[in-house]
Write an enzyme that holds these catalytic residues in place. Structure first.
Site, PDB file in Angstrom:
ATOM      1  N   TRP A   1       1.725   1.713  -3.423  1.00  0.00           N
ATOM      2  CA  TRP A   1       0.727   2.413  -4.249  1.00  0.00           C
ATOM      3  C   TRP A   1       0.924   3.926  -4.163  1.00  0.00           C
ATOM      4  O   TRP A   1       0.758   4.646  -5.134  1.00  0.00           O
ATOM      5  CB  TRP A   1      -0.696   2.039  -3.804  1.00  0.00           C
ATOM      6  CG  TRP A   1      -1.219   0.855  -4.551  1.00  0.00           C
ATOM      7  CD1 TRP A   1      -1.252  -0.442  -4.098  1.00  0.00           C
ATOM      8  CD2 TRP A   1      -1.751   0.834  -5.894  1.00  0.00           C
ATOM      9  NE1 TRP A   1      -1.786  -1.252  -5.089  1.00  0.00           N
ATOM     10  CE2 TRP A   1      -2.106  -0.499  -6.185  1.00  0.00           C
ATOM     11  CE3 TRP A   1      -1.968   1.802  -6.865  1.00  0.00           C
ATOM     12  CZ2 TRP A   1      -2.657  -0.878  -7.405  1.00  0.00           C
ATOM     13  CZ3 TRP A   1      -2.525   1.426  -8.086  1.00  0.00           C
ATOM     14  CH2 TRP A   1      -2.856   0.101  -8.345  1.00  0.00           C
TER      15      TRP A   1
ATOM     16  N   TRP B   1      -9.002   8.269  -8.251  1.00  0.00           N
ATOM     17  CA  TRP B   1     -10.265   8.573  -8.937  1.00  0.00           C
ATOM     18  C   TRP B   1     -10.231   8.028 -10.363  1.00  0.00           C
ATOM     19  O   TRP B   1     -11.202   7.449 -10.838  1.00  0.00           O
ATOM     20  CB  TRP B   1     -10.547  10.086  -8.936  1.00  0.00           C
ATOM     21  CG  TRP B   1     -11.311  10.463  -7.706  1.00  0.00           C
ATOM     22  CD1 TRP B   1     -10.803  10.940  -6.532  1.00  0.00           C
ATOM     23  CD2 TRP B   1     -12.735  10.325  -7.501  1.00  0.00           C
ATOM     24  NE1 TRP B   1     -11.803  11.113  -5.620  1.00  0.00           N
ATOM     25  CE2 TRP B   1     -13.002  10.749  -6.190  1.00  0.00           C
ATOM     26  CE3 TRP B   1     -13.797   9.888  -8.291  1.00  0.00           C
ATOM     27  CZ2 TRP B   1     -14.295  10.754  -5.655  1.00  0.00           C
ATOM     28  CZ3 TRP B   1     -15.082   9.889  -7.768  1.00  0.00           C
ATOM     29  CH2 TRP B   1     -15.318  10.317  -6.456  1.00  0.00           C
TER      30      TRP B   1
ATOM     31  N   TRP C   1     -19.813  11.325 -20.195  1.00  0.00           N
ATOM     32  CA  TRP C   1     -20.246  11.591 -18.810  1.00  0.00           C
ATOM     33  C   TRP C   1     -21.544  12.401 -18.857  1.00  0.00           C
ATOM     34  O   TRP C   1     -21.748  13.204 -19.765  1.00  0.00           O
ATOM     35  CB  TRP C   1     -19.201  12.410 -18.047  1.00  0.00           C
ATOM     36  CG  TRP C   1     -17.798  11.886 -18.088  1.00  0.00           C
ATOM     37  CD1 TRP C   1     -16.739  12.448 -18.739  1.00  0.00           C
ATOM     38  CD2 TRP C   1     -17.292  10.707 -17.449  1.00  0.00           C
ATOM     39  NE1 TRP C   1     -15.605  11.684 -18.555  1.00  0.00           N
ATOM     40  CE2 TRP C   1     -15.918  10.610 -17.762  1.00  0.00           C
ATOM     41  CE3 TRP C   1     -17.860   9.720 -16.649  1.00  0.00           C
ATOM     42  CZ2 TRP C   1     -15.116   9.579 -17.294  1.00  0.00           C
ATOM     43  CZ3 TRP C   1     -17.060   8.692 -16.181  1.00  0.00           C
ATOM     44  CH2 TRP C   1     -15.706   8.631 -16.515  1.00  0.00           C
TER      45      TRP C   1
ATOM     46  N   TRP D   1     -15.383  12.004 -13.331  1.00  0.00           N
ATOM     47  CA  TRP D   1     -14.593  11.746 -12.117  1.00  0.00           C
ATOM     48  C   TRP D   1     -13.997  13.013 -11.526  1.00  0.00           C
ATOM     49  O   TRP D   1     -13.722  13.099 -10.340  1.00  0.00           O
ATOM     50  CB  TRP D   1     -13.500  10.709 -12.400  1.00  0.00           C
ATOM     51  CG  TRP D   1     -12.511  11.086 -13.476  1.00  0.00           C
ATOM     52  CD1 TRP D   1     -12.564  10.764 -14.785  1.00  0.00           C
ATOM     53  CD2 TRP D   1     -11.315  11.889 -13.322  1.00  0.00           C
ATOM     54  NE1 TRP D   1     -11.490  11.292 -15.459  1.00  0.00           N
ATOM     55  CE2 TRP D   1     -10.708  11.986 -14.591  1.00  0.00           C
ATOM     56  CE3 TRP D   1     -10.706  12.511 -12.236  1.00  0.00           C
ATOM     57  CZ2 TRP D   1      -9.523  12.702 -14.799  1.00  0.00           C
ATOM     58  CZ3 TRP D   1      -9.530  13.222 -12.444  1.00  0.00           C
ATOM     59  CH2 TRP D   1      -8.958  13.315 -13.712  1.00  0.00           C
TER      60      TRP D   1
ATOM     61  N   ASN E   1     -10.800   3.213   2.911  1.00  0.00           N
ATOM     62  CA  ASN E   1     -10.469   2.983   1.498  1.00  0.00           C
ATOM     63  C   ASN E   1     -11.539   2.197   0.746  1.00  0.00           C
ATOM     64  O   ASN E   1     -11.901   2.543  -0.373  1.00  0.00           O
ATOM     65  CB  ASN E   1      -9.117   2.275   1.381  1.00  0.00           C
ATOM     66  CG  ASN E   1      -8.748   2.037  -0.071  1.00  0.00           C
ATOM     67  OD1 ASN E   1      -8.655   2.980  -0.856  1.00  0.00           O
ATOM     68  ND2 ASN E   1      -8.576   0.782  -0.448  1.00  0.00           N
TER      69      ASN E   1
ATOM     70  N   GLU F   1       0.852  -1.207   0.000  1.00  0.00           N
ATOM     71  CA  GLU F   1       0.000   0.000   0.000  1.00  0.00           C
ATOM     72  C   GLU F   1       0.887   1.256   0.000  1.00  0.00           C
ATOM     73  O   GLU F   1       0.597   2.235  -0.679  1.00  0.00           O
ATOM     74  CB  GLU F   1      -0.943   0.009   1.203  1.00  0.00           C
ATOM     75  CG  GLU F   1      -1.977  -1.100   1.176  1.00  0.00           C
ATOM     76  CD  GLU F   1      -2.836  -1.126  -0.081  1.00  0.00           C
ATOM     77  OE1 GLU F   1      -3.066  -0.067  -0.685  1.00  0.00           O
ATOM     78  OE2 GLU F   1      -3.257  -2.228  -0.475  1.00  0.00           O
TER      79      GLU F   1
HETATM   80  P1  FAD Z   1      -3.417   2.193   5.127  1.00  0.00           P
HETATM   81  O1  FAD Z   1      -4.271   1.086   4.616  1.00  0.00           O
HETATM   82  O2  FAD Z   1      -2.934   2.095   6.504  1.00  0.00           O
HETATM   83  O3  FAD Z   1      -2.204   2.321   4.110  1.00  0.00           O
HETATM   84  C1  FAD Z   1      -0.945   2.907   4.476  1.00  0.00           C
HETATM   85  C2  FAD Z   1      -0.597   4.035   3.544  1.00  0.00           C
HETATM   86  O4  FAD Z   1      -0.467   3.561   2.218  1.00  0.00           O
HETATM   87  C3  FAD Z   1      -1.656   5.123   3.466  1.00  0.00           C
HETATM   88  O5  FAD Z   1      -1.541   6.022   4.531  1.00  0.00           O
HETATM   89  C4  FAD Z   1      -1.342   5.759   2.115  1.00  0.00           C
HETATM   90  O6  FAD Z   1      -0.277   6.657   2.209  1.00  0.00           O
HETATM   91  C5  FAD Z   1      -0.894   4.560   1.303  1.00  0.00           C
HETATM   92  N1  FAD Z   1      -2.011   4.035   0.507  1.00  0.00           N
HETATM   93  C6  FAD Z   1      -2.910   3.083   0.849  1.00  0.00           C
HETATM   94  N2  FAD Z   1      -3.752   2.836  -0.168  1.00  0.00           N
HETATM   95  C7  FAD Z   1      -3.398   3.669  -1.172  1.00  0.00           C
HETATM   96  C8  FAD Z   1      -3.881   3.886  -2.489  1.00  0.00           C
HETATM   97  N3  FAD Z   1      -4.933   3.210  -3.002  1.00  0.00           N
HETATM   98  N4  FAD Z   1      -3.286   4.830  -3.234  1.00  0.00           N
HETATM   99  C9  FAD Z   1      -2.235   5.533  -2.776  1.00  0.00           C
HETATM  100  N5  FAD Z   1      -1.726   5.359  -1.543  1.00  0.00           N
HETATM  101  C10 FAD Z   1      -2.291   4.438  -0.755  1.00  0.00           C
HETATM  102  N6  FAD Z   1      -4.969   8.416  -0.366  1.00  0.00           N
HETATM  103  C11 FAD Z   1      -4.339   9.533   0.011  1.00  0.00           C
HETATM  104  O7  FAD Z   1      -3.345   9.464   0.745  1.00  0.00           O
HETATM  105  N7  FAD Z   1      -4.757  10.771  -0.414  1.00  0.00           N
HETATM  106  C12 FAD Z   1      -5.851  10.908  -1.221  1.00  0.00           C
HETATM  107  O8  FAD Z   1      -6.184  12.032  -1.598  1.00  0.00           O
HETATM  108  C13 FAD Z   1      -6.559   9.740  -1.603  1.00  0.00           C
HETATM  109  N8  FAD Z   1      -7.678   9.829  -2.371  1.00  0.00           N
HETATM  110  C14 FAD Z   1      -8.343   8.674  -2.730  1.00  0.00           C
HETATM  111  C15 FAD Z   1      -9.475   8.762  -3.544  1.00  0.00           C
HETATM  112  C16 FAD Z   1     -10.174   7.616  -3.921  1.00  0.00           C
HETATM  113  C17 FAD Z   1     -11.382   7.719  -4.820  1.00  0.00           C
HETATM  114  C18 FAD Z   1      -9.737   6.350  -3.463  1.00  0.00           C
HETATM  115  C19 FAD Z   1     -10.470   5.096  -3.857  1.00  0.00           C
HETATM  116  C20 FAD Z   1      -8.614   6.250  -2.667  1.00  0.00           C
HETATM  117  C21 FAD Z   1      -7.890   7.393  -2.295  1.00  0.00           C
HETATM  118  N9  FAD Z   1      -6.728   7.318  -1.486  1.00  0.00           N
HETATM  119  C22 FAD Z   1      -6.067   8.472  -1.144  1.00  0.00           C
HETATM  120  C23 FAD Z   1      -6.120   6.017  -1.162  1.00  0.00           C
HETATM  121  C24 FAD Z   1      -6.556   5.364   0.170  1.00  0.00           C
HETATM  122  O9  FAD Z   1      -7.955   5.361   0.288  1.00  0.00           O
HETATM  123  C25 FAD Z   1      -5.959   6.055   1.391  1.00  0.00           C
HETATM  124  O10 FAD Z   1      -4.569   6.216   1.235  1.00  0.00           O
HETATM  125  C26 FAD Z   1      -6.188   5.230   2.666  1.00  0.00           C
HETATM  126  O11 FAD Z   1      -7.573   5.007   2.859  1.00  0.00           O
HETATM  127  C27 FAD Z   1      -5.610   5.979   3.840  1.00  0.00           C
HETATM  128  O12 FAD Z   1      -5.882   5.325   5.033  1.00  0.00           O
HETATM  129  P2  FAD Z   1      -4.728   4.652   5.877  1.00  0.00           P
HETATM  130  O13 FAD Z   1      -3.642   5.629   6.129  1.00  0.00           O
HETATM  131  O14 FAD Z   1      -5.365   4.025   7.077  1.00  0.00           O
HETATM  132  O15 FAD Z   1      -4.223   3.533   4.872  1.00  0.00           O
END
Ligand code: FAD
Length: 479
Positions: free
Chosen positions: A289, A394, A317, A371, A353, A286
């Site tokens: 990602w 997105w 759209w 989007w 997420n 993650e």
């Molecule tokens: P954890 O599950 O604990 O993951 C650890 C870290 O990994 C996160 O803090 C984040 O830095 C990174 N990470 C995890 N999943 C993703 C992912 N899919 N993409 C990129 N990095 C990821 N994340 C953001 O940080 N900023 C945003 O603006 C953002 N917008 C999003 C918009 C949409 C539509 C979706 C579907 C996802 C988005 N995410 C975004 C990704 C993800 O939802 C969040 O990073 C995550 O929910 C953060 O919670 P956490 O720190 O507990 O994640």
């Protein structure tokens, strides 16, 4: 500045609001010269995206925390506002700085600003140096065999893991040199943080943010410790359940650089030194990602405004009505999982997420909205709103992005909530008007008295809107 005073070092902090593992700051401390630490609120440089409401709230508190930490170490945070190139140039001249240091950024407009400062410094005989601090794998270092950027996550991440281990984090400097002063013994003057008016007023909607989050380094370290002591070992399954704290919630702290990814990486290594459980590998991916999203933004600076896959420029759209858009934003679509997520976002500045994916899919597929509308709303309301991760995710949901979810994958919010919130813990937390419904009925309240409780009827039917989305996609494919 006093002409007899020794030359000083300027450290320009941006999305790296920390003392720990801050290579620019550590380098400055080792030089031993008087040190100016500056943060610039730049809303004027061309292309730099202004912060949304929730990130402004975060920034205010993060800067407050950072200023206190710098003071405790013998330094001081200087705040200035304006186009960063001008501000840094003027400050360097004003303080007689010989060296300007910063940690690198990867967005297009930000890189242009930084290159401008570097060029100016070179022309005027100042040393300017930048450091790797916020990404473990800088975009230009991860390349395919043909030398291009990766377009798919899995080989990207494999290439990262096949390379050398991310470097060890640097400890925070215990003492920092004091700032240079003018002939009257005064350090350079800056703005008062309150004058930036980052906090919401009339109305102040930030109460839920304040009870959920502790912006700043201490809050970030606490989240990391809680994660390592709790959900880390079971992350693979826990991360999909929105009703439990199964994830780290480090995202806003990473967004503002209050903790470094290197620090998180090595904390996991220390905690699980030998055979790391599979769950830790999933968590690492993650973090991967996040790196992948930044690589995408680096290669596609207009990721927030342009379809990554240009064929989507022809996608039909439909502009949602004001009522539909407001229903989505306010959590009144009639679909509990979407509504709980949108209310969690509004109340806390964060959304789980899995629910982000379901809420985004509902907007772009069931409502067929562009989007970019959803991206802009998240940009304004998320405390972790990130210039790379937000548009990349997105576009992933919309099908227009890199390594995107196939278009025909349309999240069914009812199936998703039955599967991932079977006991309806999450739904009940954010939809109190439905809390009287049993665990089965709550996922489809229109069938069972939920409407009587003041909960709205579904704004679109799922089968019809799904069919409409698939037809629209078919037309795109047919050209
Ligand atoms: P954890 O599950 O604990 O993951 C650890 C870290 O990994 C996160 O803090 C984040 O830095 C990174 N990470 C995890 N999943 C993703 C992912 N899919 N993409 C990129 N990095 C990821 N994340 C953001 O940080 N900023 C945003 O603006 C953002 N917008 C999003 C918009 C949409 C539509 C979706 C579907 C996802 C988005 N995410 C975004 C990704 C993800 O939802 C969040 O990073 C995550 O929910 C953060 O919670 P956490 O720190 O507990 O994640």
């Amino acid at each position: 500045m006093d002409s007899g005073s020794p030359s000083s070092t300027l450290v320009w902090l941006r999305d790296d609001l920390r003392l720990d593992d801050n290579p620019a700051l550590s380098e400055a401390a080792s030089l031993g010269q008087p040190l100016i630490v500056v943060y610039v609120l730049d809303e004027d440089s061309p292309g730099v995206r202004p912060l949304g409401g929730a990130t402004k709230w975060w920034l205010h508190h993060s800067l407050t925390d950072l200023a206190a930490a710098l003071e405790a170490a013998g330094s001081r945070l200087l705040l200035r506002r304006g186009p960063a190139t001008d501000i840094i140039r003027d400050l360097a001249l004003e303080t007689g700085a010989s060296t300007v240091l910063w940690n690198r950024r990867y967005g297009g407009p930000e890189r242009r600003v930084d290159a401008g400062v570097k060029d100016w410094a070179a022309e005027h005989g100042l040393k300017a140096a930048s450091f790797q601090a916020n990404l473990m794998f800088e975009p230009w270092t991860v390349r395919t065999g043909a030398g291009g950027p990766y377009k798919v996550f899995t080989p990207f991440w494999r290439a990262c893991l096949d390379g050398s281990e991310p470097r060890l984090p640097l400890d925070a400097p215990e003492r920092l040199p004091a700032p240079s002063t003018d002939a009257g013994g005064r350090p350079p003057a800056g703005d008062a943080l309150d004058s930036w008016r980052l906090l919401p007023r009339r109305p102040d909607w930030s109460g839920g943010l304040a009870t959920t989050w502790q912006p700043g380094e201490a809050g970030a370290w606490q989240r990391l410790a809680d994660f390592l002591d709790g959900p880390a070992e079971d992350y693979g399954t826990g991360r999909d359940v929105p009703g439990v704290e199964g994830t780290s919630r480090l995202s806003p702290h990473l967004r503002f650089g209050e903790i470094s990814p290197f620090r998180i990486w090595h904390a996991l290594r220390e905690r699980f030194p030998h055979s790391a459980p599979a769950d830790v590998g999933i968590f690492r991916s993650e973090l991967g990602w996040r790196e992948f999203c930044w690589q995408l933004l680096y290669e596609n600076p207009q990721l927030a405004t342009r379809n990554y896959r240009p064929e989507f420029d022809r996608f039909a759209w439909q502009a949602p009505s004001n009522a539909e858009l407001a229903a989505w934003q306010q959590g009144r679509t009639g679909y509990p999982l979407v509504d709980a997520g949108m209310r969690q976002l509004w109340q806390t500045g964060w959304m789980h997420n899995r629910v982000r994916m379901a809420a985004a899919s509902f907007l772009v597929k069931n409502l067929l909205a562009d989007w970019r509308l959803g991206e802009a709303w998240f940009w304004d309301t998320l405390v972790d709103a990130d210039a790379a991760s937000n548009p990349a995710n997105w576009q992933w949901v919309a099908g227009s992005g890199a390594d995107a979810s196939p278009y025909f994958r349309i999240f069914n919010p009812v199936t998703q909530s039955r599967k991932f919130d079977a006991g309806a813990r999450y739904l009940r937390e954010y939809l109190p008007e439905l809390s009287g419904l049993d665990d089965k009925a709550i996922h489809e309240p229109w069938k069972a008295g939920g409407l009587a409780a003041g909960y709205p009827e579904p704004i679109v039917g799922l089968p019809e809107s799904r069919a409409r989305a698939l037809e629209t996609y078919q037309r795109l494919k047919d050209g």
